[in-house]
Design an enzyme around this catalytic site. Structure first.
Site, mmCIF file in Angstrom:
data_model
loop_
_atom_site.group_PDB
_atom_site.id
_atom_site.type_symbol
_atom_site.label_atom_id
_atom_site.label_comp_id
_atom_site.label_asym_id
_atom_site.label_seq_id
_atom_site.Cartn_x
_atom_site.Cartn_y
_atom_site.Cartn_z
ATOM 1 N N SER A 80 40.508 53.249 42.164
ATOM 2 C CA SER A 80 40.328 51.841 42.742
ATOM 3 C C SER A 80 39.724 50.979 41.623
ATOM 4 C CB SER A 80 39.271 51.799 43.736
ATOM 5 O OG SER A 80 38.216 51.898 43.453
ATOM 6 N N ASP A 81 40.035 49.798 41.522
ATOM 7 C CA ASP A 81 39.487 48.903 40.664
ATOM 8 C C ASP A 81 38.056 49.086 41.311
ATOM 9 O OD1 ASP A 81 38.252 47.304 38.765
ATOM 10 O OD2 ASP A 81 39.772 45.946 38.730
ATOM 11 N N TRP A 82 36.973 48.501 40.291
ATOM 12 C CA TRP A 82 35.528 48.683 40.749
ATOM 13 C C TRP A 82 35.185 47.671 41.995
ATOM 14 C CZ3 TRP A 82 37.221 52.184 37.722
ATOM 15 C CH2 TRP A 82 36.244 53.301 37.467
ATOM 16 N N GLY A 83 34.997 48.269 43.217
ATOM 17 C CA GLY A 83 35.025 47.477 44.394
ATOM 18 C C GLY A 83 36.359 46.953 45.069
ATOM 19 N N ALA A 84 37.456 47.562 44.952
ATOM 20 C CA ALA A 84 38.415 47.089 45.329
ATOM 21 C C ALA A 84 39.022 47.546 46.731
ATOM 22 C CB ALA A 84 39.597 47.359 44.497
#
Ligand code: BGC
Length: 758
Positions: free
Chosen positions: A231-235
C-alpha cells in the site's frame, strides 16, 4: 544470506503470524518470524536518492535520513531520453540501498503528468506513457540488477496532490488503457519489479487499495505480475477488502487494528483463508528474495564510490538539461580572460535541486553554482547579486538596484530563476505556472545592461516562458538537477558539456491551454478526466494549439540532420507479431560533439475511432562528433499501431494506412513515411440491435441482410436508397422492424443475426 522455503514456512505459521505478515512491523519494515528464520525486509524512499531512516521514520520528509547521493529527480532524468543513463542511476541507487540494508526502494514514480500543476510532477517522468515506461523500465532493471527491489508507484491514476487520499479519479477504460496504465504495464512486463505500490486515491469510486480489477485482474491476470503489492503509506481503509482485492502488504502497519481485523475475518468466515495464504506467500517470497541478495548491511559507501556517484549525478544533471532558447548563440559562454560575468539570483548560492516530501534526500554534498562557475572560469571575474528574495515572490527595489549595478557592463549575465520549495512540493498542487513576479522583474531589470542574458531555470514542473523569455537570449531548463546540478550548470554554460535534453512535457503558452484545465483538480472528492486520451501534446495537437515549446523539443550547441528514412515491415497484425523497423541516418552537421534524439510518432489517419493526431511510439539517441553520421533503427511493435477497442474490450489494429512521422520533436517532424497494414476486419459486433448502417458497413452483414430481404420481399432495393438509409441508418434493425421498414420483420432480423458466422 538468509534462505528458507516459503511454502514450508507457510504451513507452519499460525493464523496470528499470518495476519502479522501482511502488515509491516514498523514504518519501514515487514514483520519477521524469527522462530522460522523469516527476516524483516527494509524499505526506503526513494526515487532519486535513498532516504533511509534507520531509526523511527516518517513519510513526509520531516525526519532526518542517512546521507545519500541526490540524483536529478524524475522530470529531469526523463528529459535525457536516455534509458542507459537511467539504468546507471538505478544501479547506483541499488548500491547505496545495499549499504544500508535496504531491500526495496520505493520508486520510481511513473504517474502521468496530466496537469502541470500537480505538486509531485517533479517525481514523475512524463505526459507520455511510452517515454515514461521505457525510462522507468531501464531504471528498475538497473536497480534490481544490484539485488534491490523496486516499487513502481502509485498504481494507479494518482495525478494530483489535491485531496489525494480520498479523491475518486473518474476515467474511462480506454483512457486508462492507453494513457494511465501503459507505463506500469511496460515496467511490469519488461523489468519485473519486485513490488508495486498502490495509490491513495480511488479509481472510478473504489480505493486503489481495494481495487480488484486493478490489483488482480489487470496487474496479475493480464500483465503476469508475480511480485508483491504494497500500500502507499496509509492508503488502506478496509484491510480485509484490500486483501481480497490483492493488496498483500499494508504499510505502515495499523498495528493491533489491521491484524485483529484479519484474524477475526478468517474466524468468522468473512475472509477465505486461501486468500490470506496467497498474500502471506508473496510477503514470504519477498523476504526470501531480499535475503538471497542481502547480507548484513556492508556499512557506509567507500569514499571512492561516493565520489563516483557524485560524478554520475553531475553527468546526469547535464544530460537532463533542456536548452529552450539560444539566440546569438549566447551559449556556450566564450568569455576571454579578463572578462566579467554577472550572476543574479539566490539560486546561484542556494540551489534548489530536489523536491520536498517523502522523496527528500539528505545529500552527501551540494555543488554551489556560483562557486562552480568561478572554478570553471578562473580568468573571468564573476560578480553576484541576488536580485530577488526567495522568502516572498514580490519585487524588491533594493535588491533590483543592486543587481542592476552588478549587471551593468558585464560581458554576460546569467540569471538563476525557478520555483522555491514553498511553491512546489508533495502534499499540494500549484495554483499557477508563472514564475513569481519578483523574479521576472529582476530579469527585466538587468536585461540590456550588459552582454547576452542567459536564464538558468530550476523547477520540478514546467513554468510559463511567454511572460519573460523575450528578456533573455538563452534559456537553459535544468529542472531539479540533484546535488551536482551546480557543477553541471557550469559544465553546460562553459561548453564543457553540451545540452542534449528534450522536453518530456509540453510547455504551454498559458495554463488555460492545458487540456485538463477545466477538470483539475476536481471538487467534492471527484475529479473527472474529461479530456480523456488528450493529455499533454495529444490535446495541444488535436486542437492545433500554439505552445511555448512542444513535447520532445530541445536545442543543442551543434546541429543535426536526419536523412534517408527507410521502413521495413515484418510479421502481421493477424499473427500478433507485427514489427516495423524505422531506420534513419543522423548526421552531426555542426562544429561540436552532441547528441540528438530521433523520435518516431505514429498517426492513424483513417481510424473509425477518435485517436490522437500522432503518438510517440519509439525513439533512439545518437551521440556524434562533428561530421559523424550514424544509422539508427527504431523498432515499433504491434501495440504502436493499436488502440483499446471499447467495443471488443481488447487492443485492436485497424487495416489501412498509417503515417510514421520522424523528427526531433512532436512538432518538428520533417519525414513522413506511409505504410499500409492488412488486419482482420474489426467492425462492430453485429446483433439484432446493431444499426442499419453498421450492418451495411460489414461485408458479411450487408450480404446476409440483402439476401434475406430479396427472399422475403423479392427486392432489397430499399437498401440502396442512400437518402433513406442516411435518415434511418442510426436505428437498430430491431427498431426498424417495429416501425415496419419495408420487408424487415422481427423474424427476418432474428434469421440474419443467427446466420452470422462470428
Ligand atoms: C508517498 C509515497 C512514499 C511513502 C513512504 C507516501 O506519502 O506517497 O510515494 O513512498 O509515503 O514515504
Amino acid at each position: 544470506v538468509t534462505s528458507f522455503d516459503p511454502d514450508t514456512v507457510l504451513e507452519r505459521l499460525s493464523l496470528e503470524e499470518k495476519a502479522s505478515l501482511v502488515l509491516g512491523s514498523d514504518f519501514w519494515h515487514t514483520a519477521a518470524v524469527p522462530r522460522l528464520g523469516v527476516p524483516a525486509v527494509m524499505m526506503s524512499d526513494g526515487p532519486h536518492g535513498l532516504r533511509a531512516q534507520p531509526g523511527h521514520g516518517d513519510h513526509v520528509g520531516i525526519g532526518g535520513s542517512v546521507p545519500a547521493t541526490c540524483f536529478p529527480t524524475a522530470s529531469a532524468l526523463a528529459s535525457s531520453w536516455d534509458p542507459g543513463l537511467l539504468a546507471e542511476i538505478g544501479a547506483a541507487l541499488g548500491r547505496e540501498a545495499r549499504h544500508q540494508g535496504v531491500s526495496v526502494l520505493l520508486g520510481p514514480g511513473i504517474n502521468m503528468k496530466r496537469s502541470p500543476l500537480c505538486g509531485r510532477n517533479f517525481e514523475y517522468f512524463s505526459e507520455d506513457p511510452y517515454l515514461a515506461g521505457e525510462l522507468a523500465a531501464a531504471m528498475v532493471a538497473g536497480l534490481q540488477g544490484q539485488g534491490v527491489g523496486a516499487s513502481v508507484k502509485h498504481f494507479a491514476v494518482n495525478n494530483q496532490e489535491a485531496d489525494r487520499l480520498r479523491v475518486s479519479a473518474e476515467v474511462d477504460e480506454r483512457t486508462l488503457r492507453e494513457i494511465y496504465l501503459p507505463a506500469f504495464e511496460r515496467v511490469i512486463t519488461a523489468a519485473r519489479p519486485w513490488t508495486v505500490m498502490c495509490a491513495y486515491n480511488k479509481v472510478n469510486g473504489t480505493y486503489a487499495a481495494e481495487h480488484h480489477w486493478l490489483l488482480t485482474e489487470v496487474l496479475r491476470g493480464e500483465w503476469g505480475f508475480e511480485g508483491l503489492v504494497v500500500s502507499d503509506w496509509g492508503a488502506v481503509h478496509d484491510r480485509v477488502a484490500a486483501l481480497r482485492a490483492g493488496l498483500d502488504l499494508e504499510m505502515p502497519p495499523s498495528l493491533g487494528r489491521g491484524d485483529r481485523a484479519v484474524v477475526n475475518a478468517v474466524i468468522s468466515g468473512e475472509l477465505d483463508p486461501e486468500i490470506l495464504d496467497v498474500c502471506v506467500r508473496r510477503v514470504l517470497r519477498l523476504a526470501q528474495q531480499a535475503g538471497q541478495h542481502q547480507g548484513q548491511p556492508d556499512s557506509a559507501a567507500s569514499a571512492a564510490e561516493e565520489e563516483e556517484h557524485h560524478a554520475l549525478a553531475r553527468r546526469a544533471a547535464a544530460a537532463s538539461a533542456v536548452l529552450l532558447k539560444n539566440d546569438g548563440p549566447a551559449l556556450p559562454l566564450l568569455l576571454p580572460a579578463g572578462a566579467r560575468l554577472a550572476v543574479i539570483g539566490p539560486f546561484a548560492r542556494a540551489p534548489r535541486f530536489q523536491g520536498a516530501g517523502s522523496s527528500q534526500v539528505n545529500p552527501t554534498r551540494v555543488d554551489i553554482p556560483l562557486d562552480e562557475l568561478r572554478t570553471a572560469l578562473p580568468a573571468v571575474t564573476v560578480d553576484y547579486a541576488p536580485g530577488f528574495s526567495l522568502d516572498h515572490g514580490e519585487p524588491d527595489a533594493g535588491l533590483i538596484g543592486q543587481a542592476r549595478s552588478v549587471a551593468a557592463g558585464a560581458d554576460a549575465i546569467v540569471v538563476f530563476l525557478g520555483l522555491p520549495d514553498a511553491e512546489e512540493s508533495e502534499g499540494f498542487d500549484r495554483g499557477t505556472i508563472d514564475l513569481p513576479a519578483g523574479q521576472v522583474q529582476a530579469l527585466q531589470a538587468v536585461s540590456g545592461l550588459g552582454g547576452p542574458v542567459v536564464v538558468v531555470l530550476a523547477n520540478g514542473s514546467v513554468v510559463s516562458l511567454a511572460p519573460w523569455e523575450h528578456h533573455a537570449h538563452a534559456v537553459l531548463e535544468c529542472w531539479l538537477g540533484g546535488q551536482a546540478a551546480g557543477g553541471a550548470v557550469a559544465d553546460l554554460l562553459t561548453g564543457a558539456a553540451a545540452p542534449a535534453g528534450k522536453l518530456a512535457e509540453t510547455i504551454p503558452l498559458r495554463l488555460q491551454d492545458n487540456p485538463s484545465y477545466l477538470g483539475f483538480p476536481g471538487d467534492s472528492h471527484v475529479v473527472r478526466y474529461g479530456e480523456g486520451l488528450f493529455i499533454g501534446y495529444r490535446g495541444y495537437d488535436a486542437r492545433n494549439q500554439e505552445v511555448a515549446r512542444p513535447f520532445g523539443f530541445g536545442l543543442s550547441y551543434t546541429t543535426f540532420e536526419i536523412s534517408r528514412p527507410a521502413v521495413s515491415v515484418r510479421g502481421s497484425v493477424a499473427g500478433g507479431d507485427l514489427a516495423v523497423d524505422v531506420t534513419v541516418t543522423v548526421t552531426n552537421t555542426g562544429g561540436r560533439r552532441g547528441a540528438e534524439v530521433v523520435q518516431v510518432y505514429v498517426e492513424d489517419p483513417q481510424s473509425t475511432v477518435s485517436r490522437p493526431v500522432r503518438e510517440l511510439r519509439g525513439f533512439a539517441r545518437a551521440e556524434l562528433d562533428p561530421g559523424e553520421s550514424r544509422q539508427v533503427t527504431v523498432r515499433l511493435t504491434q501495440r504502436a499501431f493499436a488502440f483499446w477497442s471499447e467495443l471488443w474490450r481488447r487492443w485492436a489494429v485497424e487495416a489501412g494506412e498509417f503515417v510514421l512521422h520522424i523528427g526531433t520533436s512532436s512538432r518538428d517532424l520533417p519525414h513522413r513515411v506511409g505504410i499500409s497494414l492488412a488486419a482482420p476486419s474489426l467492425g462492430a459486433p453485429l446483433t439484432r440491435d446493431s444499426t442499419l448502417t453498421e450492418w451495411l458497413a460489414d461485408g458479411e452483414g450487408a450480404a446476409l441482410l440483402s439476401g434475406a430481404l430479396h427472399r422475403a420481399a423479392g427486392d432489397a432495393g430499399v437498401l440502396a436508397d442512400t437518402g433513406l438509409v442516411r435518415v434511418v441508418g442510426t436505428m437498430p434493425l430491431s427498431t426498424l422492424a417495429n416501425f415496419g421498414f419495408p420487408g424487415l420483420t422481427h423474424d427476418l432480423v432474428d434469421e440474419v443475426a443467427g446466420q452470422l458466422k462470428r
